[in-house]
Motif scaffolding. Structure first.
Motif, PDB file in Angstrom:
ATOM      1  N   LEU A 186      16.845  78.882  31.333  1.00 54.09           N
ATOM      2  CA  LEU A 186      16.056  77.653  31.182  1.00 54.09           C
ATOM      3  C   LEU A 186      16.985  76.454  30.959  1.00 54.09           C
ATOM      4  CD1 LEU A 186      13.340  76.184  30.804  1.00 54.09           C
ATOM      5  CD2 LEU A 186      13.417  76.819  28.392  1.00 54.09           C
ATOM      6  N   ILE A 213      20.147  76.188  31.776  1.00 53.58           N
ATOM      7  CA  ILE A 213      20.930  75.916  32.982  1.00 53.58           C
ATOM      8  C   ILE A 213      20.112  75.153  34.024  1.00 53.58           C
ATOM      9  CG2 ILE A 213      21.946  77.024  35.029  1.00 53.58           C
ATOM     10  CD1 ILE A 213      23.248  79.015  33.232  1.00 53.58           C
ATOM     11  N   THR A 214      18.832  75.510  34.149  1.00 55.32           N
ATOM     12  CA  THR A 214      18.020  74.797  35.139  1.00 55.32           C
ATOM     13  C   THR A 214      17.923  73.308  34.780  1.00 55.32           C
ATOM     14  OG1 THR A 214      15.936  75.317  34.018  1.00 55.32           O
ATOM     15  CG2 THR A 214      16.644  76.820  35.767  1.00 55.32           C
ATOM     16  N   ILE A 215      17.841  73.012  33.470  1.00 53.64           N
ATOM     17  CA  ILE A 215      17.782  71.598  33.064  1.00 53.64           C
ATOM     18  C   ILE A 215      19.155  70.935  33.276  1.00 53.64           C
ATOM     19  CG2 ILE A 215      17.352  70.003  31.144  1.00 53.64           C
ATOM     20  CD1 ILE A 215      14.819  71.380  32.055  1.00 53.64           C
ATOM     21  N   VAL A 241      21.545  71.746  35.480  1.00 55.15           N
ATOM     22  CA  VAL A 241      21.837  71.555  36.907  1.00 55.15           C
ATOM     23  C   VAL A 241      20.876  70.542  37.534  1.00 55.15           C
ATOM     24  CG1 VAL A 241      21.979  72.717  39.150  1.00 55.15           C
ATOM     25  CG2 VAL A 241      22.838  73.855  37.110  1.00 55.15           C
ATOM     26  N   GLY A 242      19.596  70.652  37.186  1.00 54.82           N
ATOM     27  CA  GLY A 242      18.605  69.734  37.764  1.00 54.82           C
ATOM     28  C   GLY A 242      18.853  68.288  37.356  1.00 54.82           C
ATOM     29  N   SER A 243      19.150  68.074  36.054  1.00 52.73           N
ATOM     30  CA  SER A 243      19.349  66.698  35.600  1.00 52.73           C
ATOM     31  C   SER A 243      20.684  66.142  36.114  1.00 52.73           C
ATOM     32  CB  SER A 243      19.259  66.611  34.075  1.00 52.73           C
ATOM     33  OG  SER A 243      20.248  67.414  33.477  1.00 52.73           O
ATOM     34  N   MET A 283      20.151  65.029  39.569  1.00 54.47           N
ATOM     35  CA  MET A 283      19.456  63.734  39.684  1.00 54.47           C
ATOM     36  C   MET A 283      20.469  62.583  39.701  1.00 54.47           C
ATOM     37  SD  MET A 283      16.262  64.148  37.120  1.00 54.47           S
ATOM     38  CE  MET A 283      15.154  65.548  37.271  1.00 54.47           C
ATOM     39  N   ARG A 292      16.719  52.301  41.248  1.00 50.97           N
ATOM     40  CA  ARG A 292      17.225  52.156  39.890  1.00 50.97           C
ATOM     41  C   ARG A 292      18.740  51.937  39.927  1.00 50.97           C
ATOM     42  NH1 ARG A 292      13.181  54.690  36.524  1.00 50.97           N
ATOM     43  NH2 ARG A 292      11.524  54.851  38.062  1.00 50.97           N
ATOM     44  N   TRP A 326      19.873  64.500  28.685  1.00 49.45           N
ATOM     45  CA  TRP A 326      19.210  65.791  28.925  1.00 49.45           C
ATOM     46  C   TRP A 326      20.252  66.841  29.333  1.00 49.45           C
ATOM     47  CZ3 TRP A 326      13.733  66.711  29.258  1.00 49.45           C
ATOM     48  CH2 TRP A 326      12.953  65.573  29.003  1.00 49.45           C
ATOM     49  N   ALA A 385      15.794  74.983  39.189  1.00 49.06           N
ATOM     50  CA  ALA A 385      16.462  73.890  38.470  1.00 49.06           C
ATOM     51  C   ALA A 385      15.815  72.547  38.812  1.00 49.06           C
ATOM     52  CB  ALA A 385      17.954  73.869  38.810  1.00 49.06           C
ATOM     53  N   ILE A 386      15.557  72.323  40.091  1.00 42.19           N
ATOM     54  CA  ILE A 386      14.940  71.056  40.501  1.00 42.19           C
ATOM     55  C   ILE A 386      13.526  70.944  39.933  1.00 42.19           C
ATOM     56  CG2 ILE A 386      14.121  69.718  42.485  1.00 42.19           C
ATOM     57  CD1 ILE A 386      16.493  70.810  44.055  1.00 42.19           C
ATOM     58  N   MET A 422      12.125  72.629  37.332  1.00 41.75           N
ATOM     59  CA  MET A 422      12.091  72.565  35.859  1.00 41.75           C
ATOM     60  C   MET A 422      12.488  71.172  35.368  1.00 41.75           C
ATOM     61  SD  MET A 422      10.872  75.122  34.262  1.00 41.75           S
ATOM     62  CE  MET A 422      11.149  74.350  32.688  1.00 41.75           C
ATOM     63  N   SER A 423      13.535  70.603  35.973  1.00 39.35           N
ATOM     64  CA  SER A 423      14.004  69.292  35.492  1.00 39.35           C
ATOM     65  C   SER A 423      12.988  68.208  35.779  1.00 39.35           C
ATOM     66  CB  SER A 423      15.329  68.923  36.146  1.00 39.35           C
ATOM     67  OG  SER A 423      16.229  69.972  36.006  1.00 39.35           O
ATOM     68  N   THR A 424      12.483  68.182  37.010  1.00 42.49           N
ATOM     69  CA  THR A 424      11.539  67.111  37.348  1.00 42.49           C
ATOM     70  C   THR A 424      10.243  67.280  36.552  1.00 42.49           C
ATOM     71  OG1 THR A 424      10.891  68.386  39.305  1.00 42.49           O
ATOM     72  CG2 THR A 424      12.435  66.601  39.648  1.00 42.49           C
ATOM     73  N   ALA A 464       9.918  68.807  33.633  1.00 47.15           N
ATOM     74  CA  ALA A 464      10.175  68.490  32.227  1.00 47.15           C
ATOM     75  C   ALA A 464      10.112  66.972  32.021  1.00 47.15           C
ATOM     76  CB  ALA A 464      11.533  69.033  31.785  1.00 47.15           C
ATOM     77  N   MET A 465      10.706  66.223  32.960  1.00 48.92           N
ATOM     78  CA  MET A 465      10.675  64.758  32.864  1.00 48.92           C
ATOM     79  C   MET A 465       9.221  64.274  32.885  1.00 48.92           C
ATOM     80  SD  MET A 465      13.921  63.569  33.093  1.00 48.92           S
ATOM     81  CE  MET A 465      15.470  64.393  33.361  1.00 48.92           C
ATOM     82  N   ARG A 500       6.951  59.438  40.861  1.00 48.38           N
ATOM     83  CA  ARG A 500       8.387  59.689  41.001  1.00 48.38           C
ATOM     84  C   ARG A 500       8.711  61.180  41.024  1.00 48.38           C
ATOM     85  NH1 ARG A 500      13.159  57.803  36.758  1.00 48.38           N
ATOM     86  NH2 ARG A 500      14.923  58.213  38.125  1.00 48.38           N
ATOM     87  N   TRP A 501       8.084  61.966  40.161  1.00 51.57           N
ATOM     88  CA  TRP A 501       8.521  63.357  39.971  1.00 51.57           C
ATOM     89  C   TRP A 501       7.738  64.399  40.760  1.00 51.57           C
ATOM     90  CZ3 TRP A 501      13.080  62.715  38.425  1.00 51.57           C
ATOM     91  CH2 TRP A 501      13.415  61.824  37.405  1.00 51.57           C
ATOM     92  N   TRP A 527       8.831  66.028  44.219  1.00 53.72           N
ATOM     93  CA  TRP A 527       9.935  66.998  44.189  1.00 53.72           C
ATOM     94  C   TRP A 527       9.406  68.429  44.156  1.00 53.72           C
ATOM     95  CZ3 TRP A 527      15.062  65.883  44.782  1.00 53.72           C
ATOM     96  CH2 TRP A 527      15.438  64.538  44.667  1.00 53.72           C
TER      97      TRP A 527
END
Lengths: 164, 157
Positions: A35, A37-39, A41-43, A46, A59, A71, B37-38, B40-42, B44-45, B66-67, B70
């Motif tokens: 969990l 790691i997913t945050i 790598v994903g963040s 971004m 932005r 994050w 990963a993509i 979960m992150s999006t 979570a945001m 925005r999210w 994805w």
């Protein structure tokens, strides 16, 4: 060399023994690790996507940096703690495992790439903050970061297929 | 019925190929995890914004726009890589209670996410329903974390 000595010490701690013998502790810690790691790598992706001009183009670079990287760091701390707990349960085997070593080496490169970016191109971000097309040095840092993270995940997954 | 299907599927040439070429499963799992990963992150945001814990400088409607795309962009790759893993090891997946729970939760969260997105088309829909937004965000986050956890536990059944 002190690393093997550290490994044999850590795997003989009560905590390591508990993780090793319990049926549920290892998969639970592993779930938290995945969990986190997913945050991470994903963040990180971004921000890398912004550097590459693929996403968040409306932005500024420093805004995405501010929004997203806290994050990454928070999740990275969780991933390290959970990862260390898994490592401790069978430290010597992990230390001798090829993909594990490659994963750690790749993480080192991730850190190096990020440090070079932070202390290099990002110092002058005010000159290109709102540009959709960032300088080549910034795009390079973003691209390298993405590729390295793919390998971190790949080596990590590979450990599970090689550790005996 | 299903055990027979698993048996049949695991004997198809494609499944045998996935089973015998050793790098296929870890490589496909890696792509699968990168997709997680993509998502979960999006998500979570988005969910933290719906709950009101992060990203509050941006209105909820903007965060949804925005999210959420994805997820729809990543989900097909998730499903494709997931299917390859099922074809490679049908019994390990289809007969596994963690896998089944994971699929049930996935179906629910897809409906919730589509609902969040569709309602967002109305002017200030979520902004004027703070409690409902908090609930939707918390439920979605709980489901995604549970889906990931169930996915990891498939290996331990």
């Amino acid at each position: 060399m002190i690393i093997p000595q550290f490994c044999s010490w850590v795997e003989n701690t009560k905590m390591a023994a508990a993780i090793r013998t319990s049926t549920w502790m290892f998969p639970t810690i592993e779930s938290i690790h995945v969990l986190a790691i997913t945050i991470v790598v994903g963040s990180a992706a971004m921000f890398d996507f912004r550097l590459l001009g693929i996403a968040s183009r409306d932005r500024t670079v420093s805004q995405v940096h501010r929004e997203v990287l806290p994050w990454t760091w928070a999740a990275f701390a969780c991933a390290v703690v959970a990862g260390f707990l898994m490592f401790s349960s069978d430290a010597m085997k992990y230390y001798q495992n090829g993909p594990f070593r490659w994963k750690m080496f790749t993480l080192l490169l991730v850190g190096l790439n990020a440090a070079i970016f932070e202390f290099g191109p990002f110092r002058g971000v005010s000159r290109w903050d709102s540009e959709k097309k960032t300088p080549i040095s910034a795009r390079l840092a973003g691209g390298i970061s993405l590729v390295l993270w793919v390998f971190v995940v790949g080596f990590g997954r590979w450990i599970g297929f090689t550790k005996i | 019925m299903l055990p027979n299907f698993c048996n049949w599927l695991s004997n198809t040439p494609l499944s045998v190929k996935i089973q015998t070429i050793l790098w296929i499963i870890p490589a496909v799992q890696t792509v699968h995890i990168l997709c997680v990963a993509i998502i979960m992150s999006t998500m979570a945001m988005l969910d933290f914004r719906l709950i009101g814990l992060a990203g509050t400088r941006q209105p909820v409607s903007g965060a949804v726009r925005r999210w959420v795309p994805w997820v729809w962009g990543t989900l097909p790759v998730m499903l494709l890589t997931g299917c390859i893993l099922i074809i490679g090891e049908p019994t390990r997946e289809l007969m596994n209670p963690y896998f089944r729970t994971k699929m049930a939760m996935l179906a629910i969260v897809v409906v919730i996410t589509a609902f969040i997105q569709l309602r967002n088309r109305r002017e200030a829909y979520w902004e004027s329903r703070a409690l409902a937004a908090k609930f939707a965000g918390a439920f979605s986050l709980l489901l995604w974390v549970s889906i990931l956890t169930a996915g990891r536990w498939i290996a331990y059944y």
